[in-house]
Design a protein around this motif. Structure first.
Motif, short mmCIF file in Angstrom:
data_model
loop_
_atom_site.label_atom_id
_atom_site.label_comp_id
_atom_site.label_asym_id
_atom_site.label_seq_id
_atom_site.Cartn_x
_atom_site.Cartn_y
_atom_site.Cartn_z
N SER A 99 0.85 -1.20 0.00
CA SER A 99 0.00 0.00 0.00
C SER A 99 0.88 1.24 0.00
O SER A 99 1.54 1.56 0.98
CB SER A 99 -0.90 0.00 1.24
OG SER A 99 -1.38 1.31 1.47
N ALA A 100 0.87 1.92 -1.14
CA ALA A 100 1.70 3.11 -1.26
C ALA A 100 1.32 4.15 -0.21
O ALA A 100 2.18 4.84 0.33
CB ALA A 100 1.55 3.70 -2.67
N ALA A 101 0.04 4.23 0.10
CA ALA A 101 -0.42 5.22 1.08
C ALA A 101 0.18 4.94 2.45
O ALA A 101 0.70 5.84 3.10
CB ALA A 101 -1.95 5.21 1.16
N ALA A 102 0.11 3.68 2.86
CA ALA A 102 0.64 3.33 4.18
C ALA A 102 2.14 3.59 4.24
O ALA A 102 2.66 4.14 5.21
CB ALA A 102 0.34 1.87 4.49
N SER A 162 3.90 5.67 2.42
CA SER A 162 4.27 7.08 2.32
C SER A 162 3.95 7.81 3.63
O SER A 162 4.54 8.83 3.95
CB SER A 162 3.59 7.74 1.13
OG SER A 162 2.35 8.27 1.50
N GLU A 204 -0.90 -0.57 -6.53
CA GLU A 204 -0.24 -0.20 -5.28
C GLU A 204 -0.76 1.14 -4.77
O GLU A 204 -0.88 1.37 -3.58
CB GLU A 204 1.27 -0.10 -5.46
CG GLU A 204 1.93 -1.42 -5.78
CD GLU A 204 3.44 -1.34 -5.70
OE1 GLU A 204 3.98 -0.23 -5.53
OE2 GLU A 204 4.09 -2.39 -5.80
N ARG A 258 -3.57 2.09 -5.03
CA ARG A 258 -4.97 1.88 -4.65
C ARG A 258 -5.90 2.86 -5.35
O ARG A 258 -6.82 3.41 -4.74
CB ARG A 258 -5.14 2.02 -3.13
CG ARG A 258 -4.32 1.04 -2.29
CD ARG A 258 -4.80 -0.38 -2.46
NE ARG A 258 -4.20 -1.28 -1.48
CZ ARG A 258 -3.06 -1.97 -1.68
NH1 ARG A 258 -2.39 -1.85 -2.83
NH2 ARG A 258 -2.60 -2.77 -0.74
#
Lengths: 358, 358
Positions: free
Chosen positions: A71-74, A76, B136, B138
């Motif tokens: 998860s790119a959000a997590a 970042s 990734e 999302r």
DNA sequence: CTGAAAGCGCTTACAG
DNA sequence: CTGAAAGCGCTTACAG
């Protein structure tokens, strides 16, 4: 991901639902399967040298089978970088802009960065709004093409802690990095070329919305005249809108002059397109009766009838350059970047010596 | 945000550093200033009706002064939606693609969604790689223009829980939603038009990389011939690459025929551009000696010499449509969307009756 | 080489 | 109407 089930009638070809969780698999899921701590999974997934080759391989295999996608959000959220840049353009449908964006995307992709794209429609408020949106997305950097943001906006942009590089910005700014075409030099060259062909009555067909680019291209034109000892004639200057439509009208004014020009230097290729149509509609031939020179060297310009003599802006490379500038700033280079890209005169068939000596 | 200080020499015009934290202000910072819980700030910032008007206003004022900007990453971590879509295109520098993307961005922006843009360069592996990257990130949905992903890839795309809409996809797929131009109908119309002008020797100049689009446009051409009782002649079919370069060569073959065509129907406007140049280079006139019809109606096509008769693909609207389709899916509409957009023949000056009856 | 813990900045039941 | 708590999915010192 959306709520599960949004695929509706499409779910036909799915694997049994047991293997596809409603939520995407997380690092914890992988950890559970592998029987390790999720921190170990995190390390293994990024090939940390600190974890044993064996477990790295095992975990990566499991993750692959589970269709794990980080998860790119997590990530970042903790790394404080999004590996993302924001590109704000006046209008992606403009072929010059599209060329630049293509270059930006190319080098961004090569460095693993994703690019957000937003149109400003050349509206300053909109430009700032999308820049603000990019700020929420915590982009690592912003590239703005042909920024219309006036001086009063610049501080706002600058206050964001994000590095910004302006490409062909239309307001001089001392606060941002920039990549610019050498407008003055290039239009000096273009005008000199027309004079070398023997032209003495050379018109400038500008863009009244062109701001800085227009001012500089006009300045180059004036310099060339001056340098050649030609008297500047205000009536030989007309302004369109940087598009064929406006250029047609401006060309009409020029052609209606008691002593019309023998050559027209246009703000850009789009304007040249309009000028050429106007010229033809009067039964005049290009370049026999009148020469036309453009600016940009759009891809299609070589296929026009006649092929357009123009100043090349290396759009893709300028995009590359803007992105590379951002990368240098990311790397900690504290220098101010102000890159001037030379324009190259591309001689084709739309300009020729004038019919009669004047 | 990058590490503080990356602005280097640019820091001149900054406010005192006290007011600009290295980290952007968070909801907790605002909470501390306002003397409330951060959950209250969270609610106030989103205008929750549950919190008192008074505190909402106070908190929003404080947030504004602090230059607070919400973290999209943090929010999306909990909401499970990124308010983001991914657009993968063959090449953004292609004017058709740029027009479509412009439309996508327009309606995405209107709904508060940001768009990621990635080029696939028409390489299937690259197309899948960027789609995976989008996974990734999302993204809430993906739009792919002119997908080159073959059947064997489709399941991969579909396995991602993300809704995908394909625009003018080049492989028939029963797994994704789609927006497509009505190729067959449109080229049927175009060919009929040429026949109505009196042409009997009509060539089709295709795109050998065109996959489905080429196949369908070719089919429309064949249908028109058949319907008119004209015998199909294989030698009147040549293939370029969808760009002016390839089309020039293909047109050369056609013109070298013992009995050359009197009209050429081109796969797209870019091909028409090449064909027209080839025709002119042989001293032939358009449309006097030979007619040319394109497909796309690029913005510049109306400014060509002669203005190009062509089939219009409403690129921007098709982009709008693709995005609206995604929005409907988000809204829970489970139906399969397969939108066919009619092409419209735009009559201009590049086609006319043939010189001599055959 | 591996794990437990803390924390990134939010949202959202659950209490009060 | 407001707050305390848990949790979203990661990374990264800190121990062992």
């Amino acid at each position: 991901m959306r709520q599960p089930g949004s695929f509706g009638t499409l779910v036909t070809d799915r694997r049994p639902s047991s293997s596809i969780p409603a939520k995407p698999a997380s690092i914890k899921d992988i950890a559970r399967i592998a029987g390790v701590a999720h921190s170990t999974v995190s390390r293994a997934l990024r090939n940390s040298p600190v974890v044993s080759r064996e477990t790295v391989e095992r975990i990566q295999r499991i993750a692959g089978e589970a269709g794990y996608r980080t998860s790119a959000a997590a990530r970042s959220l903790v790394t404080r970088r999004s590996d993302t840049i924001g590109v704000v353009v006046t209008n992606i449908a403009d072929p010059f802009v599209a060329g630049v964006v293509s270059g930006i995307e190319e080098t961004a992709d090569r460095h693993g960065l994703s690019v957000f794209l937003a149109n400003s429609n050349a509206e300053p408020e909109r430009e700032l709004r999308v820049a603000r949106k990019f700020e929420e997305r915590r982009v690592d950097g912003i590239i703005v093409t042909a920024s219309r943001v006036g001086d009063q906006y610049v501080p706002l942009l600058t206050h964001m802690q994000v590095p910004i590089v302006l490409l062909n910005n239309q307001h001089p700014s001392q606060f941002a990095h920039s990549v610019m075409i050498a407008n003055t030099q290039a239009s000096l060259d273009a005008t000199r070329y027309l004079m070398a062909l023997g032209h003495r009555r050379i018109a400038y067909l500008g863009d009244r919305q062109g701001y800085q680019s227009d001012t500089e291209r006009y300045a180059g034109y004036r310099s060339a005249l001056k340098e050649a000892g030609l008297r500047f004639e205000p009536r030989l200057v007309a302004h369109g809108d940087g598009k064929p439509e406006g250029a047609e009208k401006a060309a009409a004014e020029l052609l209606a002059l008691p002593q019309p020009p023998t050559a027209i230097f246009c703000y850009n290729d789009m304007s040249a397109l309009g000028a050429m149509r106007q010229i033809r509609s009067r039964g005049l031939a290009i370049p026999a009766d009148i020469s036309v020179v453009g600016f940009d060297d759009l891809y299609i310009s070589q296929y026009l009838n006649p092929p357009l003599t123009t100043v090349r802006q290396p759009m893709r490379q300028m995009g590359n350059l803007a992105m590379e500038t951002l990368l240098q700033i990311f790397a900690g280079c504290g220098l101010r970047h102000d890159i001037k890209v030379p324009g190259e005169l591309i001689v084709r068939a739309s300009a020729a010596p004038p019919k009669e000596k004047q």
